[in-house]
Design a protein around this motif. Structure first.
Motif, PDB file in Angstrom:
ATOM      1  N   UNK A 131      24.865  -0.907  47.583  1.00 45.95           N
ATOM      2  CA  UNK A 131      25.609  -0.375  48.724  1.00 45.95           C
ATOM      3  C   UNK A 131      25.705   1.135  48.507  1.00 45.95           C
ATOM      4  N   UNK A 132      25.103   1.896  49.428  1.00 40.63           N
ATOM      5  CA  UNK A 132      25.121   3.350  49.330  1.00 40.63           C
ATOM      6  C   UNK A 132      26.220   3.901  50.219  1.00 40.63           C
ATOM      7  N   UNK A 133      27.153   4.653  49.631  1.00 39.65           N
ATOM      8  CA  UNK A 133      28.281   5.202  50.397  1.00 39.65           C
ATOM      9  C   UNK A 133      28.103   6.719  50.469  1.00 39.65           C
ATOM     10  N   UNK A 141      28.626  -7.798  41.694  1.00 40.38           N
ATOM     11  CA  UNK A 141      27.288  -7.522  41.128  1.00 40.38           C
ATOM     12  C   UNK A 141      26.535  -6.434  41.889  1.00 40.38           C
ATOM     13  N   UNK A 142      26.920  -6.146  43.123  1.00 36.47           N
ATOM     14  CA  UNK A 142      26.192  -5.118  43.895  1.00 36.47           C
ATOM     15  C   UNK A 142      26.445  -3.750  43.276  1.00 36.47           C
ATOM     16  N   UNK A 143      25.402  -2.928  43.189  1.00 33.37           N
ATOM     17  CA  UNK A 143      25.539  -1.576  42.653  1.00 33.37           C
ATOM     18  C   UNK A 143      26.089  -0.676  43.760  1.00 33.37           C
ATOM     19  N   UNK A 144      27.189   0.026  43.469  1.00 31.65           N
ATOM     20  CA  UNK A 144      27.765   0.936  44.463  1.00 31.65           C
ATOM     21  C   UNK A 144      27.371   2.361  44.080  1.00 31.65           C
ATOM     22  N   UNK A 145      26.676   3.024  45.020  1.00 29.98           N
ATOM     23  CA  UNK A 145      26.145   4.361  44.767  1.00 29.98           C
ATOM     24  C   UNK A 145      26.736   5.339  45.779  1.00 29.98           C
ATOM     25  N   UNK A 146      27.381   6.410  45.298  1.00 31.35           N
ATOM     26  CA  UNK A 146      27.903   7.467  46.160  1.00 31.35           C
ATOM     27  C   UNK A 146      26.856   8.562  46.285  1.00 31.35           C
ATOM     28  N   UNK A 147      26.855   9.268  47.434  1.00 29.67           N
ATOM     29  CA  UNK A 147      25.969  10.417  47.613  1.00 29.67           C
ATOM     30  C   UNK A 147      26.504  11.327  48.703  1.00 29.67           C
ATOM     31  N   UNK A 194      36.741   6.694  38.808  1.00 30.32           N
ATOM     32  CA  UNK A 194      36.715   5.611  39.790  1.00 30.32           C
ATOM     33  C   UNK A 194      35.843   4.432  39.351  1.00 30.32           C
ATOM     34  N   UNK A 195      36.468   3.390  38.844  1.00 32.43           N
ATOM     35  CA  UNK A 195      35.768   2.189  38.332  1.00 32.43           C
ATOM     36  C   UNK A 195      34.823   1.569  39.368  1.00 32.43           C
ATOM     37  N   UNK A 196      35.213   1.639  40.641  1.00 31.15           N
ATOM     38  CA  UNK A 196      34.431   0.924  41.671  1.00 31.15           C
ATOM     39  C   UNK A 196      33.084   1.588  41.936  1.00 31.15           C
ATOM     40  N   UNK A 197      32.868   2.795  41.391  1.00 24.91           N
ATOM     41  CA  UNK A 197      31.604   3.513  41.617  1.00 24.91           C
ATOM     42  C   UNK A 197      30.713   3.363  40.387  1.00 24.91           C
ATOM     43  N   UNK A 198      29.481   2.881  40.590  1.00 22.54           N
ATOM     44  CA  UNK A 198      28.554   2.682  39.463  1.00 22.54           C
ATOM     45  C   UNK A 198      27.709   3.931  39.222  1.00 22.54           C
ATOM     46  N   UNK A 199      27.242   4.518  40.311  1.00 28.51           N
ATOM     47  CA  UNK A 199      26.299   5.639  40.209  1.00 28.51           C
ATOM     48  C   UNK A 199      26.650   6.692  41.259  1.00 28.51           C
ATOM     49  N   UNK A 200      26.507   7.983  40.918  1.00 25.05           N
ATOM     50  CA  UNK A 200      26.598   9.045  41.924  1.00 25.05           C
ATOM     51  C   UNK A 200      25.259   9.784  41.935  1.00 25.05           C
ATOM     52  N   UNK A 201      24.680   9.895  43.143  1.00 26.50           N
ATOM     53  CA  UNK A 201      23.433  10.655  43.313  1.00 26.50           C
ATOM     54  C   UNK A 201      23.801  12.104  43.534  1.00 26.50           C
TER      55      UNK A 201
END
Ligand code: B12
Length: 495
Positions: free
Chosen positions: A87-89, A113-119, A134-141
């Motif tokens: 899920x890209x936010x 299990x879904x990867x949450x990615x901020x950008x 922020x625990x709910x965020x897995x990756x930031x682009x």
């Protein structure tokens, strides 16, 4: 891979259309069948990412929080059915971070299990802080995302090998991979996926009461990335580098042909500085005329001598709105912003644009600089009155993390970066050398009303023409509201 991409919005920057607009809609050029209209700018970022993923053969769903039927819970429900791998936010500024965080927490709870990615701009500049907090965020682009999303789509098992991201390791450390080179050949990027989002965006000027400028199928285009200038309050250089990379005129014209085929009638170039290369701009305008396009369009740029000769081309090619970053009528204040523009040059550029027949000339102004006096604020309004602009914004100078202004405030101990990295600070609220908030607000709303009155008296014909235009899609009550309202921390008026 299955990806769901969503654009998080601040409610102040979009609105539903007026009933008058909806009544007119039957006659205007919008494609039939899609009944969802929003006064707002389309989210080009996720539209680009969607095209890249679809080109790779992946499934993508696109969502924009401004959709009239949108709700966080409804969106999370749809995800539990869709079960995306990622899920890209996406969001632009500090204003949207709380909403993005609330949303990613709900998603993480429903789909662990879904990867949450901020950008986007704000996440890019604050990636380490976001992943740490922020625990709910897995990756930031960080930065432009086309290359990053392509790599992420190959799998999440080798994140360390993907440049330009920040993520949390299995043991909980924050890991930042090396900076990613900007895409050199922007012509290689597929055009944005505009239709999958199911919203008809309506072009309106960012005013206290939104005013529709074109009742035509509308979108936005980005034809270049980055700005070589270093204005103290701006994050564009921080985000997309001081080197401006531009698409070729031919590539931009191809996209315009596609828009024409799809029935779009209006657009805005949302480049940081569309007018930077007058030769390329001229090539684009000549190409539009040669292809017989009948678009109405807008662009933003700096008011400097080298652009004076381009406005005839713009006007002939259907450009109806030019927005200048003018900022101040005091050369001392402009120098303090490292704006590298001259009062005389600004005046020249505006009058060239006017003489060329550009319909609306909009001026962005900023008040509340450190050391700026009441007399200099009045000088700025006198300048706005003198030059041929017919719409204006007067925003308060605000410190955003990543800008020289922010760094200077941190160095002076005015901002505690550790504690307040996610906030934005109007300078009048923190800086001992700036006019205090109450005085500044009162001064600005008094000067805005005076400016409005004088512009109407100085050029009643022009004012009537602009008001008539707005009344096509705006009620008299709304126009009255627009002409009499002045919000506290920004004031946008129009004559
Ligand atoms: C157009 C624009 C607007 C439009 C809105 C656009 C929209 N779609 O809603 C309007 C006029 C409404 C607007 C308002 C504001 N804006 Co503005 N805006 C811009 C501008 C000029 C272009 C944004 C854009 O369309 N870029 C083009 C697309 C393609 O890029 P993108 O969205 O960034 O997406 C790319 C990457 O970020 C990344 N990416 C993005 N999302 C994701 C998600 C994932 C999962 C991944 C992997 C990658 C990824 O990949 C994408 C493709 O490369 C930028 C300048 C800039 N250079 O960014 C300023 C900018 C973002 N705005 C800024 C500001 C300050 C504001 C305002 C606060 C101004 C104000 N006081 O009113 C408001 C806040 C609005 C809000 N909702 O937050 C600042 C941000 C400052 C900051 N936070 O640090 C910027 C950088 C301008 C500046 N001078 O500093 N803005």
């Amino acid at each position: 891979m299955r990806a769901s991409l969503i654009f998080v919005r601040d409610r102040r920057f979009f609105s539903p259309p007026s009933s008058k607009f909806l009544r007119r809609r039957q006659k205007s050029g919008y494609p039939q069948g899609n009944e969802h209209y929003v006064l707002g700018e389309p989210p080009l970022g996720i539209m680009y990412l969607s095209s890249v993923l679809k080109e790779m053969g992946h499934d993508v769903s696109l969502t924009d929080q401004c959709h009239p039927e949108y709700s966080d819970d409804g969106f999370v429900d749809s995800l539990t059915r869709e079960r995306p791998d990622m899920v890209g936010i996406s969001f632009l500024s500090n204003m949207c971070y709380p909403a993005a965080r609330n949303l990613s927490r709900k998603i993480k709870a429903a789909l662990p299990t879904a990867k949450i990615v901020y950008g986007g701009v704000f996440p890019s500049i604050n990636a380490r802080q976001i992943v740490a907090a922020e625990e709910s965020v897995d990756i930031v682009a960080r930065g432009e995302g086309e290359g990053i999303i392509r790599d992420l789509a190959e799998g999440f098992d080798r994140l360390i090998d993907i440049p330009g991201i920040t993520f949390r390791s299995r043991t909980g450390e924050v890991v930042e991979t090396p900076e990613r080179e900007g895409i050199q050949d922007l012509d290689s990027i597929p055009f944005p996926d505009r239709e999958a989002i199911g919203i008809n965006y309506v072009a309106s000027l960012p005013l206290d009461v939104p005013a529709v400028i074109w009742d035509r199928a509308y979108t936005s285009i980005v034809s270049s990335r980055g700005c070589p200038f270093g204005c103290t309050y701006c994050n564009c250089p921080t985000f997309s580098g001081r080197k401006c990379r531009a698409r070729s005129a031919g590539n931009v014209l191809q996209e315009l042909e596609e828009l024409d085929r799809k029935g779009y009638g209006a657009f805005t170039f949302v480049d940081d500085n569309f007018l930077l290369d007058p030769e390329r701009v001229t090539e684009i305008c000549n190409g539009m005329v040669a292809r017989g396009h009948d678009f109405r369009w807008a662009c933003e740029g700096r008011a400097e001598p080298k652009v004076n000769g381009v406005f005839e081309k713009l006007s002939t090619a259907g450009c109806d709105l030019v927005m200048f970053g003018i900022e101040s009528g005091s050369q001392r204040v402009l120098n303090g912003m490292n704006k590298k523009t001259k009062i005389h040059d600004i005046e020249q550029a505006v009058s060239h644009a006017k003489k060329a027949g550009i319909g609306i000339i909009h001026g962005f102004f900023i008040v509340g600089s450190p050391g700026e006096t009441v007399e200099e604020v009045e000088q700025t309004f006198a300048f706005a009155e003198r030059i041929d602009i017919n719409s204006f914004n007067f925003n308060s100078l605000t410190a955003f993390r990543g800008t020289p202004l922010w760094r200077d405030a941190v160095d002076r101990g005015l901002i505690d970066e550790e504690k307040d990295w996610d906030k934005m600070f109007p300078v009048h609220s923190i800086h001992p050398d700036s006019i205090d908030s109450r005085t500044l607000f009162a001064l600005r709303s008094q000067l805005v009303r005076r400016l409005l009155r004088r512009k109407v008296i100085r050029n009643p014909g022009e004012a009537a023409k602009v008001f008539h235009r707005f009344l096509q899609c705006m009620s008299l009550k709304d126009l009255y509201l627009l002409l009499t309202s002045s919000k506290s921390d920004s004031s946008t008026q129009r004559v």
